[in-house]
Scaffold this active site. Structure first.
Site, PDB file in Angstrom:
ATOM      1  N   ARG A 104       0.993  -1.520   0.033  1.00  0.00           N
ATOM      2  CA  ARG A 104      -0.018   0.411  -0.096  1.00  0.00           C
ATOM      3  C   ARG A 104       0.566   1.171   0.050  1.00  0.00           C
ATOM      4  O   ARG A 104       1.623   1.438   0.588  1.00  0.00           O
ATOM      5  CB  ARG A 104      -0.284  -0.029   1.171  1.00  0.00           C
ATOM      6  CG  ARG A 104      -2.129   0.838   1.203  1.00  0.00           C
ATOM      7  CD  ARG A 104      -3.062   0.478   2.061  1.00  0.00           C
ATOM      8  NE  ARG A 104      -2.683   0.307   3.434  1.00  0.00           N
ATOM      9  CZ  ARG A 104      -3.363   0.869   4.212  1.00  0.00           C
ATOM     10  NH1 ARG A 104      -4.194   0.863   4.490  1.00  0.00           N
ATOM     11  NH2 ARG A 104      -2.428   1.409   5.415  1.00  0.00           N
ATOM     12  N   THR A 108      -0.909   7.547  -1.208  1.00  0.00           N
ATOM     13  CA  THR A 108      -2.018   7.650  -1.782  1.00  0.00           C
ATOM     14  C   THR A 108      -2.585   6.282  -1.128  1.00  0.00           C
ATOM     15  O   THR A 108      -4.279   6.100  -1.101  1.00  0.00           O
ATOM     16  CB  THR A 108      -1.914   7.123  -3.428  1.00  0.00           C
ATOM     17  OG1 THR A 108      -1.277   6.036  -3.274  1.00  0.00           O
ATOM     18  CG2 THR A 108      -1.444   8.063  -3.706  1.00  0.00           C
ATOM     19  N   ASP A 200       0.572  -2.190  12.114  1.00  0.00           N
ATOM     20  CA  ASP A 200       1.189  -3.069  10.680  1.00  0.00           C
ATOM     21  C   ASP A 200       1.386  -4.091  10.587  1.00  0.00           C
ATOM     22  O   ASP A 200       1.984  -4.910  11.599  1.00  0.00           O
ATOM     23  CB  ASP A 200       2.426  -1.774  10.428  1.00  0.00           C
ATOM     24  CG  ASP A 200       3.058  -2.394   9.382  1.00  0.00           C
ATOM     25  OD1 ASP A 200       2.555  -3.656   8.742  1.00  0.00           O
ATOM     26  OD2 ASP A 200       2.734  -1.191   8.396  1.00  0.00           O
ATOM     27  N   ASP A 203       4.888  -5.366   9.594  1.00  0.00           N
ATOM     28  CA  ASP A 203       5.802  -5.374  10.680  1.00  0.00           C
ATOM     29  C   ASP A 203       5.936  -6.087  11.785  1.00  0.00           C
ATOM     30  O   ASP A 203       6.612  -6.329  12.517  1.00  0.00           O
ATOM     31  CB  ASP A 203       5.767  -3.804  10.807  1.00  0.00           C
ATOM     32  CG  ASP A 203       6.353  -2.359   9.963  1.00  0.00           C
ATOM     33  OD1 ASP A 203       6.623  -3.243   8.835  1.00  0.00           O
ATOM     34  OD2 ASP A 203       5.911  -1.580   9.790  1.00  0.00           O
TER      35      ASP A 203
HETATM   36  C1  PRP Z   1      -0.887  -4.089   5.150  1.00  0.00           C
HETATM   37  C2  PRP Z   1      -1.722  -5.093   5.144  1.00  0.00           C
HETATM   38  C3  PRP Z   1      -3.053  -5.443   3.740  1.00  0.00           C
HETATM   39  C4  PRP Z   1      -3.090  -3.950   3.620  1.00  0.00           C
HETATM   40  C5  PRP Z   1      -4.312  -3.348   4.038  1.00  0.00           C
HETATM   41  O1  PRP Z   1       0.039  -4.457   3.944  1.00  0.00           O
HETATM   42  O2  PRP Z   1      -1.352  -7.027   4.826  1.00  0.00           O
HETATM   43  O3  PRP Z   1      -2.768  -6.180   2.134  1.00  0.00           O
HETATM   44  O4  PRP Z   1      -2.015  -3.022   4.630  1.00  0.00           O
HETATM   45  O5  PRP Z   1      -4.883  -2.315   3.444  1.00  0.00           O
HETATM   46  P1  PRP Z   1      -5.812  -1.765   2.160  1.00  0.00           P
HETATM   47  O6  PRP Z   1      -7.538  -3.018   3.184  1.00  0.00           O
HETATM   48  O7  PRP Z   1      -6.129  -0.202   2.723  1.00  0.00           O
HETATM   49  O8  PRP Z   1      -5.798  -1.987   1.221  1.00  0.00           O
HETATM   50  P2  PRP Z   1       0.650  -3.438   3.775  1.00  0.00           P
HETATM   51  O9  PRP Z   1       0.447  -2.725   2.316  1.00  0.00           O
HETATM   52  O10 PRP Z   1       0.765  -2.656   5.023  1.00  0.00           O
HETATM   53  O11 PRP Z   1       2.458  -4.139   2.751  1.00  0.00           O
HETATM   54  P3  PRP Z   1       3.484  -5.804   3.994  1.00  0.00           P
HETATM   55  O12 PRP Z   1       1.939  -7.034   3.543  1.00  0.00           O
HETATM   56  O13 PRP Z   1       4.213  -5.752   3.095  1.00  0.00           O
HETATM   57  O14 PRP Z   1       3.301  -5.139   5.097  1.00  0.00           O
HETATM   58  N1  URA Z   2      -2.609  -2.301   6.409  1.00  0.00           N
HETATM   59  C1  URA Z   2      -1.595  -2.994   8.395  1.00  0.00           C
HETATM   60  O1  URA Z   2      -1.271  -3.518   8.980  1.00  0.00           O
HETATM   61  N2  URA Z   2      -2.784  -2.294   9.663  1.00  0.00           N
HETATM   62  C2  URA Z   2      -3.851  -1.447   9.101  1.00  0.00           C
HETATM   63  O2  URA Z   2      -4.123  -0.781   9.970  1.00  0.00           O
HETATM   64  C3  URA Z   2      -4.240  -1.268   7.667  1.00  0.00           C
HETATM   65  C4  URA Z   2      -3.481  -1.576   6.144  1.00  0.00           C
END
Ligand code: PRP
Ligand code: URA
Length: 209
Positions: A104, A108, A200, A203
């Site tokens: 994400r 944006t 997150d 993380d």
């Molecule tokens: C997080 C989570 C989802 C997304 C959710 O991933 O694991 O994939 O955000 O958010 P959304 O519904 O607003 O799209 P992230 O983009 O942080 O990537 P990561 O899993 O690599 O940490």
């Molecule tokens: N992605 C995450 O990992 N946590 C949130 O709360 C939203 C998006």
């Protein structure tokens, strides 16, 4: 309209509390996400079809049930979805795993695709998209879009925690997709994080920040 199912089994709810807790270590967080994925998939496979076969026991021949119908394709959204893969495979070890890499954009909040690798027979499988978080719904919608563009159907989505905004977005974009969550939280904050959420997910799973 796709349905929203809340997996409210006490074991799931108990473990989710410790997943949310900011003091939970990376090691424990990972283990708990794995356990909850197992418990959730146990709950959501309740309706899969069975067929009767003959089995020869040491005593006699009996009619007994085995799972029939289409095999499972598990689709984790990278990276955090990876934390739920082993938990599902514990119960469905024959599932094939396809990866959809999305992150994400922090400004944006739009998903950016960086990797797609699906099983060759993906069109013949029931698909379960997994990701701990359903926030705006952008990532889940993009992953489902990746699958549908290749002709896939019979898709379900399984997340630990959802925001109402994400549920609405997926139900509007993909009314054929049922959503399974352990909790439906209150709302998104100004940074697109689920409140109260767990922070997150990626993380916390991998000890990054
Ligand atoms: C997080 C989570 C989802 C997304 C959710 O991933 O694991 O994939 O955000 O958010 P959304 O519904 O607003 O799209 P992230 O983009 O942080 O990537 P990561 O899993 O690599 O940490
Ligand atoms: N992605 C995450 O990992 N946590 C949130 O709360 C939203 C998006």
């Amino acid at each position: 309209m796709g349905q929203l199912f809340i997996c409210d089994h006490p074991l799931i709810q108990h473990k989710l509390t410790y997943i949310r807790d900011e003091n939970t270590t990376t090691k424990d967080f990972r283990a708990l996400v794995d356990e909850v994925a197992t418990l959730m998939v146990y709950e959501i496979t309740r309706d899969i079809p069975l067929e009767q076969v003959d089995v020869k026991t040491p005593v006699t021949t009996a009619k007994s049930n085995v799972i029939s119908g289409r095999m499972l394709g598990l689709i984790p959204i990278l990276r955090a979805g990876l934390g739920m893969v082993d938990g599902v495979l514990k119960l469905i070890p024959a599932a094939k795993v396809g990866h959809v890499g999305l992150y994400r954009d922090e400004e944006t909040l739009q998903p950016v695709e960086y990797y797609v690798k699906l099983p060759k027979d993906v069109l013949e499988r029931d698909l379960l998209v997994i990701d701990p978080m359903l926030a705006t719904g952008g990532s889940a919608n993009a992953a489902i879009e990746v699958l549908k563009k290749r002709g896939c159907s019979r898709i379900k989505l399984m997340c630990l925690i959802a925001a109402p905004e994400g549920v609405k977005a997926v139900q509007e974009a993909h009314p054929d997709v049922d959503i399974y969550v352990a909790a439906l939280d209150s709302h998104l904050n100004e940074h697109g994080y689920i409140v109260p959420g767990l922070g997150d997910a990626g993380d916390r799973l991998y000890g990054t920040d």
